[in-house]
Design a protein around this motif. Structure first.
Motif, PDB file in Angstrom:
ATOM      1  N   MET A 160       1.107  -0.940  -0.124  1.00 28.20           N
ATOM      2  CA  MET A 160      -0.057   0.220   0.047  1.00 28.20           C
ATOM      3  C   MET A 160       0.664   1.225   0.175  1.00 28.20           C
ATOM      4  SD  MET A 160      -3.003   0.537  -0.136  1.00 28.20           S
ATOM      5  CE  MET A 160      -4.049   2.054   0.181  1.00 28.20           C
ATOM      6  N   ALA A 161       1.491   1.647   0.482  1.00 24.48           N
ATOM      7  CA  ALA A 161       2.468   2.567   1.103  1.00 24.48           C
ATOM      8  C   ALA A 161       3.400   3.017  -0.409  1.00 24.48           C
ATOM      9  CB  ALA A 161       3.864   2.736   1.411  1.00 24.48           C
ATOM     10  N   TRP A 162       3.657   1.808  -1.651  1.00 24.49           N
ATOM     11  CA  TRP A 162       4.107   1.893  -3.017  1.00 24.49           C
ATOM     12  C   TRP A 162       3.354   2.105  -3.296  1.00 24.49           C
ATOM     13  CZ3 TRP A 162       2.472   0.443  -7.759  1.00 24.49           C
ATOM     14  CH2 TRP A 162       3.022   0.666  -8.774  1.00 24.49           C
ATOM     15  N   PHE A 163       1.934   2.174  -3.495  1.00 20.11           N
ATOM     16  CA  PHE A 163       0.885   2.927  -4.137  1.00 20.11           C
ATOM     17  C   PHE A 163       0.582   3.872  -3.699  1.00 20.11           C
ATOM     18  CE2 PHE A 163      -3.323   3.840  -5.028  1.00 20.11           C
ATOM     19  CZ  PHE A 163      -3.725   3.626  -6.269  1.00 20.11           C
ATOM     20  N   THR A 164       0.422   4.424  -2.934  1.00 23.89           N
ATOM     21  CA  THR A 164       0.113   5.904  -2.027  1.00 23.89           C
ATOM     22  C   THR A 164       1.288   6.940  -2.778  1.00 23.89           C
ATOM     23  OG1 THR A 164       0.865   5.808   0.268  1.00 23.89           O
ATOM     24  CG2 THR A 164      -1.164   5.288   0.253  1.00 23.89           C
ATOM     25  N   GLY A 165       2.887   6.473  -2.422  1.00 26.03           N
ATOM     26  CA  GLY A 165       3.425   6.949  -3.026  1.00 26.03           C
ATOM     27  C   GLY A 165       3.806   7.248  -4.442  1.00 26.03           C
ATOM     28  N   HIS A 166       2.675   6.513  -5.294  1.00 27.03           N
ATOM     29  CA  HIS A 166       3.041   6.829  -6.285  1.00 27.03           C
ATOM     30  C   HIS A 166       1.989   7.913  -7.158  1.00 27.03           C
ATOM     31  CE1 HIS A 166       6.312   3.874  -6.946  1.00 27.03           C
ATOM     32  NE2 HIS A 166       6.513   4.652  -8.020  1.00 27.03           N
ATOM     33  N   ALA A 167       1.125   6.841  -6.397  1.00 24.34           N
ATOM     34  CA  ALA A 167      -0.316   7.922  -6.480  1.00 24.34           C
ATOM     35  C   ALA A 167       0.024   9.345  -6.245  1.00 24.34           C
ATOM     36  CB  ALA A 167      -2.150   6.979  -5.255  1.00 24.34           C
ATOM     37  N   ALA A 168       0.569  10.032  -5.280  1.00 22.67           N
ATOM     38  CA  ALA A 168       0.319  11.597  -5.292  1.00 22.67           C
ATOM     39  C   ALA A 168       0.843  12.059  -6.271  1.00 22.67           C
ATOM     40  CB  ALA A 168       1.701  11.515  -4.108  1.00 22.67           C
ATOM     41  N   LYS A 169       2.426  11.830  -6.795  1.00 23.84           N
ATOM     42  CA  LYS A 169       3.432  11.864  -7.724  1.00 23.84           C
ATOM     43  C   LYS A 169       2.791  11.945  -9.447  1.00 23.84           C
ATOM     44  CE  LYS A 169       8.006  11.154  -5.621  1.00 23.84           C
ATOM     45  NZ  LYS A 169       7.546   8.980  -5.237  1.00 23.84           N
ATOM     46  N   ARG A 170       1.885  12.849  -9.760  1.00 23.83           N
ATOM     47  CA  ARG A 170       1.310  13.309 -10.880  1.00 23.83           C
ATOM     48  C   ARG A 170       1.969  14.056 -12.036  1.00 23.83           C
ATOM     49  NH1 ARG A 170      -4.878  13.321  -9.614  1.00 23.83           N
ATOM     50  NH2 ARG A 170      -4.955  11.266  -8.202  1.00 23.83           N
ATOM     51  N   THR A 171       1.489  13.401 -13.547  1.00 22.15           N
ATOM     52  CA  THR A 171       2.107  14.683 -14.540  1.00 22.15           C
ATOM     53  C   THR A 171       1.356  15.682 -14.829  1.00 22.15           C
ATOM     54  OG1 THR A 171       1.020  13.197 -16.303  1.00 22.15           O
ATOM     55  CG2 THR A 171       3.807  12.645 -14.939  1.00 22.15           C
ATOM     56  N   ILE A 172       1.739  17.345 -15.847  1.00 27.32           N
ATOM     57  CA  ILE A 172       1.179  17.624 -15.975  1.00 27.32           C
ATOM     58  C   ILE A 172       0.348  17.355 -17.360  1.00 27.32           C
ATOM     59  CG2 ILE A 172       1.216  20.276 -17.126  1.00 27.32           C
ATOM     60  CD1 ILE A 172       2.745  21.393 -14.665  1.00 27.32           C
ATOM     61  N   GLY A 173      -1.331  16.436 -17.162  1.00 23.13           N
ATOM     62  CA  GLY A 173      -1.232  16.849 -19.042  1.00 23.13           C
ATOM     63  C   GLY A 173      -1.414  17.520 -19.795  1.00 23.13           C
ATOM     64  N   ALA A 174      -1.786  17.376 -20.940  1.00 18.19           N
ATOM     65  CA  ALA A 174      -2.012  18.078 -22.589  1.00 18.19           C
ATOM     66  C   ALA A 174      -2.793  18.739 -21.817  1.00 18.19           C
ATOM     67  CB  ALA A 174      -2.148  17.643 -23.525  1.00 18.19           C
ATOM     68  N   ASP A 175      -3.599  18.388 -21.220  1.00 14.31           N
ATOM     69  CA  ASP A 175      -5.038  19.616 -21.393  1.00 14.31           C
ATOM     70  C   ASP A 175      -4.373  21.104 -20.071  1.00 14.31           C
ATOM     71  OD1 ASP A 175      -7.280  20.380 -21.814  1.00 14.31           O
ATOM     72  OD2 ASP A 175      -8.265  19.950 -19.338  1.00 14.31           O
ATOM     73  N   LYS A 176      -3.879  21.097 -19.467  1.00 15.13           N
ATOM     74  CA  LYS A 176      -3.392  21.924 -17.864  1.00 15.13           C
ATOM     75  C   LYS A 176      -2.345  22.482 -19.079  1.00 15.13           C
ATOM     76  CE  LYS A 176      -5.683  20.847 -14.819  1.00 15.13           C
ATOM     77  NZ  LYS A 176      -6.521  21.807 -13.850  1.00 15.13           N
ATOM     78  N   VAL A 177      -1.239  22.112 -19.893  1.00 18.82           N
ATOM     79  CA  VAL A 177      -0.758  22.953 -20.098  1.00 18.82           C
ATOM     80  C   VAL A 177      -1.276  23.927 -21.712  1.00 18.82           C
ATOM     81  CG1 VAL A 177       1.286  23.114 -22.247  1.00 18.82           C
ATOM     82  CG2 VAL A 177       1.611  21.285 -20.258  1.00 18.82           C
ATOM     83  N   ASN A 178      -2.286  23.176 -22.332  1.00 17.31           N
ATOM     84  CA  ASN A 178      -3.273  24.108 -23.269  1.00 17.31           C
ATOM     85  C   ASN A 178      -4.204  25.206 -22.351  1.00 17.31           C
ATOM     86  OD1 ASN A 178      -4.253  24.316 -25.711  1.00 17.31           O
ATOM     87  ND2 ASN A 178      -5.739  23.103 -25.376  1.00 17.31           N
ATOM     88  N   GLN A 179      -4.839  25.003 -21.218  1.00 13.48           N
ATOM     89  CA  GLN A 179      -4.847  26.054 -19.801  1.00 13.48           C
ATOM     90  C   GLN A 179      -4.097  26.892 -20.283  1.00 13.48           C
ATOM     91  OE1 GLN A 179      -6.694  24.433 -16.821  1.00 13.48           O
ATOM     92  NE2 GLN A 179      -8.186  22.756 -18.033  1.00 13.48           N
ATOM     93  N   LEU A 180      -3.270  26.982 -19.988  1.00 13.15           N
ATOM     94  CA  LEU A 180      -1.397  27.576 -19.454  1.00 13.15           C
ATOM     95  C   LEU A 180      -1.531  28.314 -20.926  1.00 13.15           C
ATOM     96  CD1 LEU A 180       0.566  28.783 -17.357  1.00 13.15           C
ATOM     97  CD2 LEU A 180       2.271  27.294 -18.017  1.00 13.15           C
ATOM     98  N   ARG A 181      -1.215  27.504 -21.916  1.00  9.18           N
ATOM     99  CA  ARG A 181      -1.122  28.341 -23.056  1.00  9.18           C
ATOM    100  C   ARG A 181      -2.083  29.183 -23.313  1.00  9.18           C
ATOM    101  NH1 ARG A 181      -0.738  24.903 -27.903  1.00  9.18           N
ATOM    102  NH2 ARG A 181      -2.743  26.234 -28.012  1.00  9.18           N
TER     103      ARG A 181
END
Length: 57
Positions: A1-22
């Motif tokens: 469970m610790a492995w999952f929560t450690g990896h689930a907390a890290k997310r990437t910035i998706g294309a939609d967020k980059v488009n919103q920023l543009r």
């Protein structure tokens, strides 16, 4: 469970967020949006379209 929560907390910035920023950087505020749309408007058009997409008004 610790492995999952450690990896689930890290997310990437998706294309939609980059488009919103543009768009946020391009338009900046409501006045920027109005100016941008005015540049798309045909000469002599005062904002009213000859036809309305989506049916009758």
């Amino acid at each position: 469970m610790a492995w999952f929560t450690g990896h689930a907390a890290k997310r990437t910035i998706g294309a939609d967020k980059v488009n919103q920023l543009r768009h946020a950087r391009l338009l900046r505020d409501a006045d920027g949006l109005r100016a941008h749309m005015a540049r798309h408007r045909a000469p002599g058009d005062r904002g009213e379209s000859a036809r309305h997409v989506g049916g009758d008004r």
